[in-house]
Design a protein around this motif. Structure first.
Motif, PDB file in Angstrom:
ATOM      1  N   ALA A   8      26.166  53.499  72.315  1.00  0.00           N
ATOM      2  CA  ALA A   8      26.990  53.843  73.650  1.00  0.00           C
ATOM      3  C   ALA A   8      27.106  52.472  74.301  1.00  0.00           C
ATOM      4  CB  ALA A   8      26.326  54.908  74.168  1.00  0.00           C
ATOM      5  N   ASP A   9      28.004  52.330  74.596  1.00  0.00           N
ATOM      6  CA  ASP A   9      28.263  50.908  75.372  1.00  0.00           C
ATOM      7  C   ASP A   9      28.879  51.176  76.931  1.00  0.00           C
ATOM      8  OD1 ASP A   9      28.473  47.980  76.311  1.00  0.00           O
ATOM      9  OD2 ASP A   9      29.982  47.558  74.814  1.00  0.00           O
ATOM     10  N   ASP A  10      28.258  51.416  77.807  1.00  0.00           N
ATOM     11  CA  ASP A  10      28.604  51.186  79.193  1.00  0.00           C
ATOM     12  C   ASP A  10      29.624  52.673  79.201  1.00  0.00           C
ATOM     13  OD1 ASP A  10      28.948  50.837  82.147  1.00  0.00           O
ATOM     14  OD2 ASP A  10      30.581  49.710  81.569  1.00  0.00           O
ATOM     15  N   VAL A  11      29.202  53.534  78.674  1.00  0.00           N
ATOM     16  CA  VAL A  11      30.129  54.814  78.626  1.00  0.00           C
ATOM     17  C   VAL A  11      30.081  55.580  79.915  1.00  0.00           C
ATOM     18  CG1 VAL A  11      30.307  57.270  77.631  1.00  0.00           C
ATOM     19  CG2 VAL A  11      29.634  55.301  76.197  1.00  0.00           C
ATOM     20  N   HIS A  12      31.511  55.694  80.332  1.00  0.00           N
ATOM     21  CA  HIS A  12      31.893  56.590  81.568  1.00  0.00           C
ATOM     22  C   HIS A  12      32.827  57.828  80.996  1.00  0.00           C
ATOM     23  CE1 HIS A  12      30.700  53.762  84.694  1.00  0.00           C
ATOM     24  NE2 HIS A  12      30.848  52.818  84.002  1.00  0.00           N
ATOM     25  N   ARG A  49      27.943  58.223  83.803  1.00  0.00           N
ATOM     26  CA  ARG A  49      28.284  56.917  84.628  1.00  0.00           C
ATOM     27  C   ARG A  49      27.460  55.875  83.976  1.00  0.00           C
ATOM     28  NH1 ARG A  49      29.413  58.403  90.088  1.00  0.00           N
ATOM     29  NH2 ARG A  49      29.706  60.469  90.151  1.00  0.00           N
ATOM     30  N   GLY A  50      28.366  54.930  83.262  1.00  0.00           N
ATOM     31  CA  GLY A  50      27.737  53.866  82.508  1.00  0.00           C
ATOM     32  C   GLY A  50      26.278  53.792  81.638  1.00  0.00           C
ATOM     33  N   SER A  52      24.311  53.277  78.491  1.00  0.00           N
ATOM     34  CA  SER A  52      24.226  52.622  77.349  1.00  0.00           C
ATOM     35  C   SER A  52      22.994  52.920  76.540  1.00  0.00           C
ATOM     36  CB  SER A  52      24.184  51.162  77.560  1.00  0.00           C
ATOM     37  OG  SER A  52      25.470  50.871  78.120  1.00  0.00           O
ATOM     38  N   VAL A  84      36.591  59.183  76.330  1.00  0.00           N
ATOM     39  CA  VAL A  84      35.635  58.113  77.048  1.00  0.00           C
ATOM     40  C   VAL A  84      36.774  57.298  78.150  1.00  0.00           C
ATOM     41  CG1 VAL A  84      34.334  56.129  77.000  1.00  0.00           C
ATOM     42  CG2 VAL A  84      33.919  57.792  75.337  1.00  0.00           C
ATOM     43  N   ARG A  86      35.725  55.091  80.154  1.00  0.00           N
ATOM     44  CA  ARG A  86      35.621  53.508  80.104  1.00  0.00           C
ATOM     45  C   ARG A  86      34.122  53.341  79.219  1.00  0.00           C
ATOM     46  NH1 ARG A  86      35.033  52.709  85.267  1.00  0.00           N
ATOM     47  NH2 ARG A  86      33.055  51.676  85.442  1.00  0.00           N
ATOM     48  N   GLY A  87      34.187  52.228  78.554  1.00  0.00           N
ATOM     49  CA  GLY A  87      33.076  51.924  77.598  1.00  0.00           C
ATOM     50  C   GLY A  87      33.705  52.255  76.217  1.00  0.00           C
ATOM     51  N   ARG A  88      32.627  52.307  75.507  1.00  0.00           N
ATOM     52  CA  ARG A  88      32.799  52.529  74.020  1.00  0.00           C
ATOM     53  C   ARG A  88      31.823  53.159  73.279  1.00  0.00           C
ATOM     54  NH1 ARG A  88      37.063  50.865  75.174  1.00  0.00           N
ATOM     55  NH2 ARG A  88      38.730  49.336  74.563  1.00  0.00           N
TER      56      ARG A  88
END
Length: 252
Positions: A8-12, A49-50, A52, A84, A86-88
């Motif tokens: 999880a990379d900076d998931v919003h 919120r963000g 990772s 998602v 934002r993020g990946r």
């Protein structure tokens, strides 16, 4: 080091909630859709919120946090069921999400649901036949009668949840996500479930467990992730994270 299974990379995750009646008719609604403007009575909820983290093969990870902290939303995002914002999210294989409200068909018997559930997970009919009795025995739905032949609507919520877990646990998974399902049985079922989670880990899978029962996370998981208001508060050994979370809830 073990192979990563989920990143999880900076998931919003942001979703819209309708809190009031819609106004203006179909034409106005279409205009809002095309312009991406929220309609009246619609508010946005920033549920995750963000966040990772990286999960690895052989781990059992507990997701803990107070109600509304974003745990179930995060699992849905990992499973590809929640977009998602934002993020990946990157995953190895196909993550499988098992929730207490997982969709089985209430008008069909438990037996038919075992077959359909197995097919949905990619099992062959031969594999389902081989594992059918074990699934029913594991769930315990026949302990007080032949409930496997009855429609699911006749089951208690606990019986339905146990059957859902039993169907999902009959197959090895690269990533299995369990949302509160282990909290729906007696002590004997919980022991069987925890043993099955251990078996899944030993076969190089990764298990995520969402639970309000901190004792279940302590007993089942070696790692825990604590979310609060959608923010990752702590990620580490299950005992340490659970201790910090319990101290937080006592102060709250």
């Amino acid at each position: 080091m073990a192979d990563p299974t989920v990143i999880a990379d900076d998931v919003h995750v942001v979703y819209k909630v309708h809190s009031g009646g819609r106004k203006g008719g179909a034409t106005a609604a279409l205009g809002r859709l095309l312009s991406r403007r929220p309609g009246p009575g619609v508010r946005e909820v920033h549920a995750v919120r963000g966040v990772s983290f990286t999960a690895y093969r052989g781990e059992a990870i507990g997701l803990i946090g107070t109600n509304g902290s974003g745990k179930s939303t995060l699992l849905k995002a990992i499973a590809g069921l929640q977009p998602v914002t934002r993020g990946r999210v990157y995953s190895q294989g196909r993550p499988s999400l098992l929730g207490v409200n997982a969709a089985l068909m209430n008008d069909l018997s438990g037996e038919r649901n075992v077959i359909l559930g197995g097919l949905a997970m990619g099992m062959s009919r031969g594999q389902i036949r081989e594992r059918y009795q074990g699934i029913v025995d594991f769930s315990g739905i026949n302990e007080k009668g032949d409930f496997a032949s009855l429609p699911m609507r006749t089951y208690s919520s606990g019986m339905g949840a146990r059957l859902r877990f039993s169907i999902a646990a009959a197959k090895d998974h690269d990533v299995l996500m369990i949302d509160e399902a282990l909290a729906t049985g007696d002590a004997a079922f919980q022991r069987r479930s925890q043993k099955r989670v251990e078996e899944l880990r030993e076969r190089a899978g990764t298990v995520f467990l969402v639970s309000h029962g901190i004792a279940t996370v302590r007993a089942t998981c070696d790692r825990a992730i604590w979310l609060e208001s959608g923010v990752l508060r702590m990620d580490g050994p299950a005992a340490e994270v659970c201790d910090a979370y319990e101290a937080f809830t006592r102060r709250a």
